[in-house]
Every structure is written in C-alpha cells, then in structure tokens.
Design a protein around this motif. Sequence first.
Motif, PDB file in Angstrom:
ATOM      1  N   ASP A 169       0.820  -1.220   0.000  1.00 29.15           N
ATOM      2  CA  ASP A 169       0.000   0.000   0.000  1.00 29.15           C
ATOM      3  C   ASP A 169       0.851   1.265   0.000  1.00 29.15           C
ATOM      4  N   ASP A 172       2.978   3.537  -3.886  1.00 29.70           N
ATOM      5  CA  ASP A 172       2.704   4.734  -4.683  1.00 29.70           C
ATOM      6  C   ASP A 172       3.531   5.922  -4.203  1.00 29.70           C
ATOM      7  N   TRP A 173       3.487   6.218  -2.892  1.00 34.09           N
ATOM      8  CA  TRP A 173       4.266   7.366  -2.424  1.00 34.09           C
ATOM      9  C   TRP A 173       5.768   7.066  -2.439  1.00 34.09           C
ATOM     10  N   ASP A 175       7.277   5.358  -4.804  1.00 30.70           N
ATOM     11  CA  ASP A 175       7.686   5.643  -6.175  1.00 30.70           C
ATOM     12  C   ASP A 175       7.759   7.150  -6.430  1.00 30.70           C
ATOM     13  N   GLN A 176       6.863   7.907  -5.824  1.00 32.27           N
ATOM     14  CA  GLN A 176       6.925   9.367  -5.952  1.00 32.27           C
ATOM     15  C   GLN A 176       8.201   9.908  -5.327  1.00 32.27           C
TER      16      GLN A 176
END
Length: 292
Positions: A169, A172-173, A175-176
């Motif tokens: 979960d 995403d952040w 990868d950012q």
Amino acid sequence: MDSVEVRLMRADDLPSAERTSDAVFLDSDRRDRRVSEPEPEPRSREAAKRWIDRMRYFLEADPHGCWVAVDDEQIVGFAISQNRDCLWYLATYGVLPGQQGRGIGKRLIDAVLTHADNRRGMFSSTVHPAATRRYRLAGFSLHPQMRMIGTVDRSTLPPVTGLSDGSADDFDWMDQLDQRLRGAGHGPDHQYLLNDHRLIVSRTNGNHGYVYLDPRGRPTLLAATDHRTAQILLWEALASSQSDTLVNCITTANEWAVDVGLAARLHIGQEGYLAARNMPTPAPYLASGQFL
C-alpha cells in the motif's frame, strides 16, 4: 575473426551465467581484498540460487536489457540492465578474467547502453581499472562510495519513534519519492524486494522515507525526504542488525549516513564508485547494489 557472440540472454543461460559471475567476482574480491579481511570464497549453493532467481526476475521484467557473451557455447561475459521509466540501471556486469582484453566488455556495455536509449543512468561499480575507464568513456561520472562495517555498539542506539512496517500500500508514495530523488520510481522492484525483505517506513508530519532490511537486518535500499528521517531509518536498521552489519553505497552527498555509522562505532572504508549519467547523486539515499 572473433568467435564471441554477444546476444540477448535466455532463461536457460542462467545457470551458466551464474558460474561465470561467481568466477568474475571471486577473482575481483581476491584482487581487491584488504589484508585484514578473510580470504574470499566461492558462492554457496544458496547464494548461487539467489543470484539465479534475481537474474530470472530481471530477465522477466525487462528482457531486452539482459545480454551475454558466448564463446564456443561457454558464457564468458554478461551484462544485466533494466529500464524503469526514464532511468536505466546496470544490475551486474562482468567478463571472465581469462577473456578480458578482447573487446568483449565493450560490446556488452554497448548493447545495454543501446537499450538505455539515452535515459539517465546509475549503477554501482568496482574499482577495476579497465571497467572504470569504459564507464567514464561512456559518459558516467564516478562518485567514490564508502561502506561501514562492524558490530553495532548497542549502547549508542537512540530511541526511535514514528516508524512502522510497510506494505504494498506504500508503493505509490515510495515511487513518488524515488521520482524526486533519482528521476524514476522503482516500479516492480519494490514488490520483488518486499518478497524477502522487511520494509520499514516513515509517514509522519510529511517526512516520508523507507528502508528495506535483508534477512540479516542490514539496510539494502533507503530513501527519504530529509536527512533527519534518513538517519532515523538507518538507526532502526542498525538496531535490527544481527551480529556484524554492513551499510553500503554511501556517497559524499550522503554523509549523514557516515555520521550515524561512526556514532554506532562502525568502521569506515572505501568501496568502489556510484556511476551516474545525466543526473545528480541521489540524497538522502543509499542505493541498492543491484536495484540502485
């Protein structure tokens, strides 16, 4: 005429490529061994299996970045690279000692750089003179790396708060954050690492960061928005270490890691280069040797 064929790797090449890799890096380790270090040994059966499994993953994730050099059905060289968005990285590369000086290494590097297609790039390099010359001629800046080894003095460990175990979960952040620090996310590499590493994350007060710990509790890959968060994550990694630990791939842009290691009574040494092209040295960031 040179009988060596440079071609894309196939799945059935993996066992032979592993044996070649073992011979290449055993020779390198023996050549570069410090007097105080034990005599290097060939890979164990378990380590060989891990190498094959990891290279199979790379072959499945980006097959056009994986190349071998074959001479009379023997694999004498290999170069395993991957494209992730606008970033290219070289996971591993080598040519058998007895085959060096024939231009095989140049042909392999040319093949993987063609696959890179002018992306920014990075990888961890040994100090081998011929290899480093080839990297520099290919346009890579060579940033000296340090490593810190030893047994953590547990009396130096500070209290650490605000961290938790991570999961898919968080990707995403993460990868950012990767995008901010190195210009591209790790993409599928995060799931591969999570399969057999512990993921520790910080999500407090907008200060984000993560570190993967291998089965021995050693930090494998660390990224953070700021130096303080990076240091907290590294302290947690050191607290999780079992017996001797290793903090690797420390560039001068990441001296915050040196400060933590010295405070924990680890020993500092020099360890090759971080080769980077068309990009600054990521910080605060400790690269993985094979996932960068």
